[in-house]
Design an enzyme around this catalytic site. Sequence first.
Site, PDB file in Angstrom:
ATOM      1  N   SER A 242     -10.032  -0.657   7.017  1.00 51.55           N
ATOM      2  CA  SER A 242      -9.348  -0.453   5.739  1.00 51.55           C
ATOM      3  C   SER A 242      -8.649  -1.682   5.175  1.00 51.55           C
ATOM      4  O   SER A 242      -8.202  -1.670   4.030  1.00 51.55           O
ATOM      5  CB  SER A 242      -8.344   0.696   5.840  1.00 51.55           C
ATOM      6  OG  SER A 242      -9.023   1.921   5.750  1.00 51.55           O
TER       7      SER A 242
ATOM      8  N   SER B  87      -9.657   1.662   2.868  1.00 53.50           N
ATOM      9  CA  SER B  87      -8.761   2.406   2.010  1.00 53.50           C
ATOM     10  C   SER B  87      -7.728   1.541   1.290  1.00 53.50           C
ATOM     11  O   SER B  87      -7.184   1.967   0.279  1.00 53.50           O
ATOM     12  CB  SER B  87      -8.026   3.467   2.826  1.00 53.50           C
ATOM     13  OG  SER B  87      -7.201   2.870   3.812  1.00 53.50           O
TER      14      SER B  87
ATOM     15  N   LYS C  94       0.850  -1.202   0.000  1.00 54.30           N
ATOM     16  CA  LYS C  94       0.000   0.000   0.000  1.00 54.30           C
ATOM     17  C   LYS C  94       0.881   1.247   0.000  1.00 54.30           C
ATOM     18  O   LYS C  94       1.937   1.263   0.645  1.00 54.30           O
ATOM     19  CB  LYS C  94      -0.897  -0.047   1.244  1.00 54.30           C
ATOM     20  CG  LYS C  94      -1.971   1.019   1.310  1.00 54.30           C
ATOM     21  CD  LYS C  94      -2.810   0.834   2.574  1.00 54.30           C
ATOM     22  CE  LYS C  94      -3.916   1.865   2.689  1.00 54.30           C
ATOM     23  NZ  LYS C  94      -4.722   1.706   3.918  1.00 54.30           N
TER      24      LYS C  94
END
Lengths: 101, 463
Positions: B166, B142, B67
């Site tokens: 997330s 996210s 990420k």
Amino acid sequence: MSEIKMTDADIKHLGKLANLPLIDSEINSLRLPLAESLDYVKNLSDLKTENAKETHHTGDLLNQTFADGTKNKRLLTPEQATANAAFQKKGYFVVKRIMHE
Amino acid sequence: MLGTSTTNLIRLLQKKSISAKELTMYFLKRINTYNDKLNVYLTLMDDSSIPTEMPKGLLAGIPIAVKDNFSTAGMRTTASAKVLDSYVPPYDATVTSKLKLAGATILGKTNMDAWAHGSSTETSDYGPSKNPWDTTRAPGGSSGGSAVAVSAYLAPIAIGSETAGSVRQPAAWCGTVGLKPTYGRISRYGVIAMGSSLDCPGPLSATVEDSALMLKVLAGHDEFDATSAQRPVDDYVGFLKENKKYTIGVTDTYFEGVEDSVKEKVHESIKILEKMGHKIKKIDLIPPKYAISVYMIIQRAEVSSNLARFDGIRFGNDRSAFAREAKRRIMLGAYTLSHGYYDAYYKKAQKVRTLIIEDFKRVFKEVDMIVAPTTPVTALKLGEFEKYPFFGEMMDVLNEPASVAGIPAINVPGGMDKNGLPVGLQFIGNYFAEKDLLNISHQYEKETNYFDIVKNGFANYKD
């Protein structure tokens, strides 16, 4: 309809506190979401908290300190530290003057 | 090769059936084919980083998606925010350095909601990622890019981070395994901070075994993160062999407001768990809507403090580059921390946080874990998030209690809804009970094979 009212002055003041430049159209678009969020969180008053302590951290850690020398291992050189700066000179960050004569 | 688990790829690499270079090239080729369609990777590795020899370590030769809020030395790290458009960190996050030490290859950095503020990747300044099951839908967020990477096999395994939902929520919407460990189990050092008392790095993977392996690599105390836990790391992979029988709690409050087709699948799974010999027990818990409020206050407060550092002087662009969602959150945080409001909002939220923690502690005296839906709905259409005043919180409502309490939880695929979209099932456990969450999830995986969801997902993205 939101019960909490946010005025333009409130939002501008928050923008100043948060150091965020806001344009007029943003002030309008921020008004409702901010008020709606503040309205929603009022539900916390349903719960009795007179006897509850505050939780700052979920891990119950106490007095965390660095071992001697630990911090040195992650030091950056001036070149590394300033490599991403828009303005730098000889390994220093260049900032706007904050004091005037 | 398509869909081979990380654990099996390691076996192939060790047998020399494939080289580390060939494996990396294989994924780079797949990324080249599908990245435009799915918008997963924001930055890809340099060709010069492609391994030429077999590295050493638990993840030797395994390509991994990370990420974009994990600092990667020499590789652009934006957190999907234009403020950090050209930022190249001079150091590695602890997670990044542990991956490198374990011999892994970082394929690239995955798209996310900007600053991890959101649950659909639609707040990304680089455009949303697309759900591999239906590209008109959001992948969740996210860590949406990481979930898509795993689900479309653009990486065998990915790293995400969770502040509240997330990892679990995009894993649910994309049909993958997603583990949010106990707060402090994995170091936060070098992760672009969002809510410092909540942030937890965690893996997204195709199998539970892969997730256990990744947790083993990443978990442990870090001298650079004072909030990382001191306690020893369990043998998560070895413990999967135990066929434990658990008492599993079910609470009605986690089914309120949940779509019927999601409820139906979760109830079917509960029956399966019962048939497997686990004991299902009714429990009471504080309704998740209060965790939303606690989270909204504490997270915004921490965001306003953490994002104050982005001034454009030392790195990145100045504060005019913040997009709307970040501004909203920073300003709400500034409001609740203000003189005169602090007690009514921040302090009150911290006290309710204590009530939620005590509530979980009480329940974990009766049951080993809790089973619940991960999300109230399956993947929504792109653009839907605009209709909600705080979309992220509404989508993460069932994730927020565990995050606020700092306890671990895992999402596993739990069936398909009537639109052919994956439904997420989550197990929530006591502090540091990751090994039990992985154990039950592994048993469930062996029993159901996730209804072939993971397998069918890969088949949609042929070599």
